[in-house]
Design a protein around this motif. Structure first.
Motif, short mmCIF file in Angstrom:
data_model
loop_
_atom_site.label_atom_id
_atom_site.label_comp_id
_atom_site.label_asym_id
_atom_site.label_seq_id
_atom_site.Cartn_x
_atom_site.Cartn_y
_atom_site.Cartn_z
N MET A 24 72.94 38.83 58.34
CA MET A 24 72.94 37.37 58.43
C MET A 24 71.54 36.81 58.62
O MET A 24 70.71 37.39 59.32
N ALA A 27 70.18 29.72 56.27
CA ALA A 27 70.14 29.31 54.86
C ALA A 27 68.71 29.09 54.39
O ALA A 27 68.35 29.45 53.25
N TRP A 30 67.14 32.28 53.27
CA TRP A 30 67.60 32.74 51.95
C TRP A 30 66.93 31.93 50.84
O TRP A 30 66.53 32.49 49.81
N VAL A 47 73.20 39.57 45.09
CA VAL A 47 73.70 39.54 46.46
C VAL A 47 75.10 40.16 46.50
O VAL A 47 75.78 40.24 45.47
N GLU A 49 78.83 41.25 49.05
CA GLU A 49 79.76 40.81 50.08
C GLU A 49 80.72 41.94 50.39
O GLU A 49 80.86 42.89 49.62
N GLY A 53 82.58 37.25 56.36
CA GLY A 53 81.13 37.24 56.59
C GLY A 53 80.43 36.45 55.50
O GLY A 53 80.81 35.33 55.17
N ARG A 54 79.40 37.04 54.90
CA ARG A 54 78.65 36.36 53.85
C ARG A 54 79.48 36.35 52.56
O ARG A 54 79.68 37.38 51.93
N GLU A 55 79.94 35.17 52.18
CA GLU A 55 80.76 35.03 50.97
C GLU A 55 79.84 34.83 49.77
O GLU A 55 78.94 34.00 49.79
N VAL A 56 80.07 35.59 48.71
CA VAL A 56 79.06 35.72 47.67
C VAL A 56 78.83 34.43 46.89
O VAL A 56 77.67 34.10 46.58
N THR A 58 79.30 31.31 47.86
CA THR A 58 78.60 30.37 48.73
C THR A 58 77.13 30.75 48.83
O THR A 58 76.23 29.90 48.79
N GLN A 59 76.88 32.06 48.95
CA GLN A 59 75.50 32.54 49.03
C GLN A 59 74.72 32.19 47.76
O GLN A 59 73.56 31.73 47.81
N SER A 74 76.08 38.55 41.36
CA SER A 74 76.87 39.17 42.43
C SER A 74 76.95 40.67 42.16
O SER A 74 77.31 41.10 41.09
#
Length: 300
Positions: A24, A27, A30, A47, A49, A53-56, A58-59, A74
Motif C-alpha cells: 500500500m 495515491a 502512485w 499492476v 491484485e 486490498g488494492r483493486e486493479v 481503481t489502481q 493489469s
C-alpha cells in the motif's frame, strides 16, 4: 482482436515495461511513480491484485490520468475478484477513456489466495474458459473503445497457453526461464502477443542475490503452479525444494549489475517475447522506481 490491432498493441507496449506491485502507498505516490516511469521511457506499467486490498481497475484509474502516453496494464486482474461482465465493462470503460493505453491481463491466481478469500477453488482451465465465455457474452453491454485493448491470459502451462492462443490475444507468463519463453512462442505462433514478466535483483553478489530471491514465496506456496511448470522444463524435486537451488534461482530470476540484467531481459526478446515486464524485488514504491530508473539507460 485483429492482426492489425495486435501489431498496434506491440508498438504501443514497446520492448520493456515495469511492474509497480509494492504494498500500500498513497495515491499521490502512485501518480508520481507512474510519471517517473513514463519519463524514463518505459512502454508500459503493470499492476496486480489479489482479492481485496488494492483493486486493479481503481489502481489503473489513479495512474492513467497522471500520465500521457504510457500503457497501463493489469498483470493480473484476478478472475476470482469480480463477475466476468464487470471485468469486461471495467476494461472497456478505461480503454474508451484512454484510447490505446490499456492492456488487460487476466488470471486465475493461486488456490491459497482464492481459498483465503472465502471462495472454493476449481479447475483453473475450466474456470478460465467459463470466465471468458462470460466476458464475451457481455461485450454488447460495454462501451466500444476506439482502439481495442488486448486481452492476455496469465498462462504458464501448455493447456492455458493454448487457451490464450485460441480465446485471447496472447499470453502473460511470469517467473519462468528463457526456455519457457521459447516454448510459449512456439505454441502461441507468430500472431499472438507474448508478454513475459521477469523478476530482477540489482545485486552483483551471487550469495546475496540468491538469498533475496529465496524470500519470494512463488516456489514454496503449497500447490505452486510455478513449481509444476519448472518440472516440465526438467527441474527435479531436489532442485525445487527449499526455495530453489542456485540453478533454479539463476534460471528464473535476473540478478547482477545493469549490464547482466539487460542481457537476460534481451534474451527473452530473442526467444520470442514481444514485451518484457520487469519486477524488482523491493520493499516499497520509491525504491522500486529508483531501481527502474537505474536500469532504463541499459534497456531503452
Amino acid at each position: 482482436m485483429t492482426g492489425t490491432a495486435v501489431d498496434e498493441a506491440r508498438r504501443r507496449l514497446g520492448r520493456f515495461g515495469v511492474a509497480l506491485m509494492a504494498p500500500m502507498a498513497p495515491a499521490d505516490a502512485w501518480r508520481s511513480a507512474a510519471k517517473r516511469m513514463e519519463n524514463a521511457g518505459y512502454g508500459a506499467i503493470w499492476v496486480n491484485e489479489a482479492v481485496g486490498g488494492r483493486e486493479v481497475f481503481t489502481q489503473l484509474s489513479v495512474m492513467l490520468p497522471a500520465t500521457e502516453r504510457i500503457v497501463l496494464g493489469s498483470a493480473i486482474a484476478n478472475v476470482w475478484a469480480r463477475h466476468p461482465a464487470v471485468m469486461q465493462g471495467a476494461a472497456s470503460v478505461l480503454a474508451d477513456a484512454y484510447p490505446g493505453r490499456l492492456a488487460l491481463g487476466v488470471g486465475v491466481s493461486m488456490e491459497q489466495i482464492v481459498e483465503g478469500s472465502g471462495q472454493r477453488w476449481s479447475s483453473p482451465l475450466g474456470k478460465m474458459r467459463e470466465y471468458l465465455d462470460g466476458m464475451d457474452a457481455s461485450v454488447a453491454a460495454a462501451p466500444v473503445p476506439s482502439v481495442p485493448f488486448p486481452r492476455l491470459l496469465a498462462a504458464l502451462g501448455p493447456k492455458m497457453q493454448g487457451l490464450a492462443r485460441d480465446r485471447a490475444d496472447g499470453a502473460l507468463p511470469a517467473a519462468m526461464p528463457v526456455e519457457h519463453t521459447r516454448r510459449a512462442r512456439e505454441l502461441l505462433g507468430p500472431d499472438k502477443l507474448l508478454v513475459v514478466v521477469q523478476s530482477v535483483i540489482l545485486e552483483p553478489d551471487p550469495v546475496e542475490a540468491r538469498g533475496i530471491a529465496r524470500q519470494s514465496p512463488l516456489l514454496t506456496v503449497p500447490g505452486s503452479p510455478y513449481v509444476r511448470s519448472l518440472r516440465t522444463l526438467g527441474f527435479g524435486d531436489e532442485a525445487l525444494s527449499g526455495g530453489g537451488s542456485d540453478e533454479v534461482i539463476d534460471a528464473c530470476l535476473a540478478w547482477g549489475d545493469e549490464k547482466r540484467i539487460g542481457e537476460r531481459l534481451n534474451a527473452h526478446l530473442d526467444a520470442g517475447a514481444d514485451h518484457v515486464c520487469l519486477v524488482v524485488m523491493s520493499p516499497d514504491l520509491g525504491a522500486s522506481t529508483d531501481q527502474y530508473e537505474r536500469l532504463a539507460p541499459v534497456l531503452l
